[in-house]
Design a protein around this motif. Structure first.
Motif, PDB file in Angstrom:
ATOM      1  N   CYS A 160       0.860  -1.192   0.000  1.00  0.00           N
ATOM      2  CA  CYS A 160       0.000   0.000   0.000  1.00  0.00           C
ATOM      3  C   CYS A 160       0.885   1.227   0.000  1.00  0.00           C
ATOM      4  O   CYS A 160       2.056   1.155   0.346  1.00  0.00           O
ATOM      5  CB  CYS A 160      -0.924   0.014   1.223  1.00  0.00           C
ATOM      6  SG  CYS A 160      -0.060   0.186   2.805  1.00  0.00           S
ATOM      7  N   HIS A 161       0.317   2.343  -0.406  1.00  0.00           N
ATOM      8  CA  HIS A 161       1.008   3.622  -0.304  1.00  0.00           C
ATOM      9  C   HIS A 161       0.845   4.144   1.120  1.00  0.00           C
ATOM     10  O   HIS A 161      -0.097   3.764   1.812  1.00  0.00           O
ATOM     11  CB  HIS A 161       0.427   4.615  -1.321  1.00  0.00           C
ATOM     12  CG  HIS A 161       1.320   5.798  -1.548  1.00  0.00           C
ATOM     13  ND1 HIS A 161       1.341   6.880  -0.693  1.00  0.00           N
ATOM     14  CD2 HIS A 161       2.230   6.050  -2.512  1.00  0.00           C
ATOM     15  CE1 HIS A 161       2.234   7.755  -1.129  1.00  0.00           C
ATOM     16  NE2 HIS A 161       2.791   7.286  -2.228  1.00  0.00           N
ATOM     17  N   ALA A 162       1.763   4.994   1.545  1.00  0.00           N
ATOM     18  CA  ALA A 162       1.691   5.515   2.917  1.00  0.00           C
ATOM     19  C   ALA A 162       0.616   6.588   3.077  1.00  0.00           C
ATOM     20  O   ALA A 162       0.122   6.814   4.184  1.00  0.00           O
ATOM     21  CB  ALA A 162       3.051   6.068   3.329  1.00  0.00           C
ATOM     22  N   GLU A 163       0.256   7.260   1.972  1.00  0.00           N
ATOM     23  CA  GLU A 163      -0.739   8.336   2.071  1.00  0.00           C
ATOM     24  C   GLU A 163      -2.152   7.790   1.862  1.00  0.00           C
ATOM     25  O   GLU A 163      -2.330   6.730   1.267  1.00  0.00           O
ATOM     26  CB  GLU A 163      -0.457   9.413   1.012  1.00  0.00           C
ATOM     27  CG  GLU A 163       0.903  10.074   1.133  1.00  0.00           C
ATOM     28  CD  GLU A 163       1.059  10.881   2.410  1.00  0.00           C
ATOM     29  OE1 GLU A 163       0.054  11.421   2.903  1.00  0.00           O
ATOM     30  OE2 GLU A 163       2.199  10.937   2.921  1.00  0.00           O
ATOM     31  N   ILE A 164      -3.143   8.552   2.300  1.00  0.00           N
ATOM     32  CA  ILE A 164      -4.546   8.130   2.141  1.00  0.00           C
ATOM     33  C   ILE A 164      -4.981   8.258   0.690  1.00  0.00           C
ATOM     34  O   ILE A 164      -5.704   7.411   0.165  1.00  0.00           O
ATOM     35  CB  ILE A 164      -5.485   8.989   3.025  1.00  0.00           C
ATOM     36  CG1 ILE A 164      -5.175   8.767   4.503  1.00  0.00           C
ATOM     37  CG2 ILE A 164      -6.943   8.692   2.723  1.00  0.00           C
ATOM     38  CD1 ILE A 164      -6.039   9.592   5.446  1.00  0.00           C
ATOM     39  N   SER A 165      -4.584   9.363   0.050  1.00  0.00           N
ATOM     40  CA  SER A 165      -4.998   9.636  -1.331  1.00  0.00           C
ATOM     41  C   SER A 165      -4.080  10.708  -1.878  1.00  0.00           C
ATOM     42  O   SER A 165      -3.294  11.296  -1.126  1.00  0.00           O
ATOM     43  CB  SER A 165      -6.461  10.124  -1.369  1.00  0.00           C
ATOM     44  OG  SER A 165      -6.562  11.339  -0.653  1.00  0.00           O
ATOM     45  N   GLY A 166      -4.168  10.952  -3.172  1.00  0.00           N
ATOM     46  CA  GLY A 166      -3.368  12.046  -3.725  1.00  0.00           C
ATOM     47  C   GLY A 166      -2.795  11.716  -5.081  1.00  0.00           C
ATOM     48  O   GLY A 166      -3.187  10.742  -5.727  1.00  0.00           O
ATOM     49  N   ALA A 167      -1.855  12.550  -5.528  1.00  0.00           N
ATOM     50  CA  ALA A 167      -1.282  12.437  -6.861  1.00  0.00           C
ATOM     51  C   ALA A 167      -0.144  11.419  -6.850  1.00  0.00           C
ATOM     52  O   ALA A 167       1.038  11.776  -6.862  1.00  0.00           O
ATOM     53  CB  ALA A 167      -0.792  13.813  -7.316  1.00  0.00           C
ATOM     54  N   PHE A 168      -0.512  10.155  -6.772  1.00  0.00           N
ATOM     55  CA  PHE A 168       0.466   9.065  -6.754  1.00  0.00           C
ATOM     56  C   PHE A 168       0.010   8.020  -7.762  1.00  0.00           C
ATOM     57  O   PHE A 168      -0.544   6.969  -7.391  1.00  0.00           O
ATOM     58  CB  PHE A 168       0.583   8.470  -5.346  1.00  0.00           C
ATOM     59  CG  PHE A 168       0.958   9.484  -4.300  1.00  0.00           C
ATOM     60  CD1 PHE A 168       2.257   9.981  -4.244  1.00  0.00           C
ATOM     61  CD2 PHE A 168       0.021   9.969  -3.415  1.00  0.00           C
ATOM     62  CE1 PHE A 168       2.612  10.936  -3.305  1.00  0.00           C
ATOM     63  CE2 PHE A 168       0.365  10.924  -2.470  1.00  0.00           C
ATOM     64  CZ  PHE A 168       1.667  11.413  -2.415  1.00  0.00           C
ATOM     65  N   THR A 169       0.195   8.333  -9.034  1.00  0.00           N
ATOM     66  CA  THR A 169      -0.328   7.506 -10.114  1.00  0.00           C
ATOM     67  C   THR A 169       0.093   6.050  -9.974  1.00  0.00           C
ATOM     68  O   THR A 169       1.273   5.758  -9.806  1.00  0.00           O
ATOM     69  CB  THR A 169       0.167   8.061 -11.472  1.00  0.00           C
ATOM     70  OG1 THR A 169      -0.247   9.418 -11.581  1.00  0.00           O
ATOM     71  CG2 THR A 169      -0.386   7.260 -12.640  1.00  0.00           C
ATOM     72  N   GLY A 170      -0.890   5.178 -10.039  1.00  0.00           N
ATOM     73  CA  GLY A 170      -0.610   3.748  -9.998  1.00  0.00           C
ATOM     74  C   GLY A 170      -0.599   3.152  -8.616  1.00  0.00           C
ATOM     75  O   GLY A 170      -0.576   1.927  -8.474  1.00  0.00           O
ATOM     76  N   ASP A 171      -0.603   3.980  -7.578  1.00  0.00           N
ATOM     77  CA  ASP A 171      -0.536   3.442  -6.215  1.00  0.00           C
ATOM     78  C   ASP A 171      -1.929   3.208  -5.637  1.00  0.00           C
ATOM     79  O   ASP A 171      -2.920   3.762  -6.100  1.00  0.00           O
ATOM     80  CB  ASP A 171       0.250   4.397  -5.313  1.00  0.00           C
ATOM     81  CG  ASP A 171       1.745   4.211  -5.465  1.00  0.00           C
ATOM     82  OD1 ASP A 171       2.185   3.049  -5.472  1.00  0.00           O
ATOM     83  OD2 ASP A 171       2.462   5.211  -5.611  1.00  0.00           O
ATOM     84  N   VAL A 172      -1.961   2.399  -4.601  1.00  0.00           N
ATOM     85  CA  VAL A 172      -3.211   2.047  -3.920  1.00  0.00           C
ATOM     86  C   VAL A 172      -3.011   2.306  -2.434  1.00  0.00           C
ATOM     87  O   VAL A 172      -1.984   1.925  -1.859  1.00  0.00           O
ATOM     88  CB  VAL A 172      -3.540   0.552  -4.172  1.00  0.00           C
ATOM     89  CG1 VAL A 172      -4.735   0.111  -3.347  1.00  0.00           C
ATOM     90  CG2 VAL A 172      -3.805   0.305  -5.657  1.00  0.00           C
ATOM     91  N   SER A 173      -3.952   2.992  -1.814  1.00  0.00           N
ATOM     92  CA  SER A 173      -3.806   3.282  -0.381  1.00  0.00           C
ATOM     93  C   SER A 173      -4.366   2.156   0.469  1.00  0.00           C
ATOM     94  O   SER A 173      -5.175   1.335   0.000  1.00  0.00           O
ATOM     95  CB  SER A 173      -4.509   4.600  -0.024  1.00  0.00           C
ATOM     96  OG  SER A 173      -5.907   4.426  -0.067  1.00  0.00           O
ATOM     97  N   ALA A 174      -3.966   2.161   1.727  1.00  0.00           N
ATOM     98  CA  ALA A 174      -4.482   1.158   2.666  1.00  0.00           C
ATOM     99  C   ALA A 174      -5.994   1.300   2.802  1.00  0.00           C
ATOM    100  O   ALA A 174      -6.718   0.305   2.915  1.00  0.00           O
ATOM    101  CB  ALA A 174      -3.791   1.331   4.020  1.00  0.00           C
ATOM    102  N   GLU A 175      -6.481   2.550   2.775  1.00  0.00           N
ATOM    103  CA  GLU A 175      -7.922   2.777   2.882  1.00  0.00           C
ATOM    104  C   GLU A 175      -8.656   2.160   1.686  1.00  0.00           C
ATOM    105  O   GLU A 175      -9.774   1.649   1.830  1.00  0.00           O
ATOM    106  CB  GLU A 175      -8.210   4.283   2.955  1.00  0.00           C
ATOM    107  CG  GLU A 175      -7.961   4.898   4.326  1.00  0.00           C
ATOM    108  CD  GLU A 175      -6.485   5.091   4.676  1.00  0.00           C
ATOM    109  OE1 GLU A 175      -5.616   4.888   3.807  1.00  0.00           O
ATOM    110  OE2 GLU A 175      -6.196   5.449   5.837  1.00  0.00           O
ATOM    111  N   MET A 176      -8.041   2.228   0.500  1.00  0.00           N
ATOM    112  CA  MET A 176      -8.667   1.630  -0.692  1.00  0.00           C
ATOM    113  C   MET A 176      -8.736   0.113  -0.574  1.00  0.00           C
ATOM    114  O   MET A 176      -9.725  -0.514  -0.963  1.00  0.00           O
ATOM    115  CB  MET A 176      -7.892   2.033  -1.950  1.00  0.00           C
ATOM    116  CG  MET A 176      -8.032   3.503  -2.288  1.00  0.00           C
ATOM    117  SD  MET A 176      -6.813   3.972  -3.532  1.00  0.00           S
ATOM    118  CE  MET A 176      -7.226   5.711  -3.702  1.00  0.00           C
ATOM    119  N   LEU A 177      -7.673  -0.469  -0.027  1.00  0.00           N
ATOM    120  CA  LEU A 177      -7.676  -1.928   0.180  1.00  0.00           C
ATOM    121  C   LEU A 177      -8.770  -2.313   1.166  1.00  0.00           C
ATOM    122  O   LEU A 177      -9.515  -3.272   0.958  1.00  0.00           O
ATOM    123  CB  LEU A 177      -6.307  -2.385   0.705  1.00  0.00           C
ATOM    124  CG  LEU A 177      -5.133  -2.199  -0.247  1.00  0.00           C
ATOM    125  CD1 LEU A 177      -3.825  -2.504   0.471  1.00  0.00           C
ATOM    126  CD2 LEU A 177      -5.278  -3.090  -1.483  1.00  0.00           C
TER     127      LEU A 177
END
Ligand code: PGA
Length: 242
Positions: free
Chosen positions: A64-81
């Motif tokens: 997961c990415h460390a941030e909740i959301s934002g301009a991080f193309t291709g990444d998935v946040s823990a909240e999304m999982l």
């Protein structure tokens, strides 16, 4: 605490692979597992897998990415999982450390993100073959633990996966003595009660021996988690909870 058998599908699986989760869930409905069972499919399959897991199999992400959301193309946040149906996420797998340059600090930030989202973080560590051959395995793992496991880790929010890099996908495993020694070493450097999974070429043929070892709190299984029959054999090899 019961053992945890976790499957890491890596970048394998499209819709057809859901039949493996379905078959596993049917078997575990007929005869419940004596351990916790988790499957970490590609993120694209988590939501659909939740429709066939019958509450017998927990689902997790692989990163997961460390941030909740934002301009991080291709990444998935823990909240999304979490939103897709995950209750856990693997962080700091050696393939992420190797191919994506993830440092201990990045892994620690991802573990905290997992907690923020209410997910269990499965934090991976492990030495390379050269590090083991030069007698540095203990020091490497200790330093990875110090850098990757944030303050606040508890048995409820974190598990450690010891995965010697040279054992992943190679068919090679440490000896039982080496696994037991390293798990005791890890146990001495983490908060009490955390499960310590062994990962690296766990197969139906070696699962009973590995899962019987002291301080082995479960397994993180790659290749052998892709087929329900193999994975089920490993699940059935778990130690009865103590
Ligand atoms: P393997 O992979 O079981 O295929 O060795 C384990 C892992 O990378 O988690």
């Amino acid at each position: 605490m019961s053992q945890l058998i976790a499957g890491n599908w890596k970048m394998n699986g499209v819709a057809a692979a859901l039949s493996e989760i379905d078959a596993l869930a049917v078997s575990l409905t007929d005869r419940p597992a004596a351990c916790d069972v988790l499957v970490c499919p590609p993120a694209t399959l988590i939501e659909r897998a939740s429709h066939v897991s019958r509450n017998r199999i927990a689902l997790g992400g692989q990163d997961c990415h460390a941030e909740i959301s934002g301009a991080f193309t291709g990444d998935v946040s823990a909240e999304m999982l979490r939103d897709a149906g995950a209750t856990a996420v693997i962080v700091g797998h050696s393939e992420r450390r190797q191919y994506h340059g993830e440092t201990d600090a990045v892994v620690a930030a991802k573990a905290k993100a997992a907690w923020r989202a209410g997910l269990t973080a499965i934090i991976c560590i492990g030495e390379t073959e050269a590090e083991r051959d030069s007698g540095k395995a203990n020091d490497i793992c200790k330093s990875q633990l110090a850098g990757s496991v944030p303050d606040g880790a508890t048995s409820a929010n974190t598990a450690i996966a010891y995965e010697p890099v040279w054992a992943i996908g190679t068919g090679k495993t440490p000896t039982s003595e080496e696994i037991a020694q390293m798990h005791a070493h890890i146990k001495a450097h983490i908060p009490a009660g955390l499960r310590i999974l062994y990962g690296g070429s766990v197969k139906p043929a070696n699962a009973v021996e590995i899962l019987a070892l002291a301080d082995v709190g479960g397994a993180l299984v790659g290749g052998a988690s892709l087929k329900a029959s193999d994975f089920l054999t490993i699940v059935r090899a778990c130690r009865k909870s103590s």
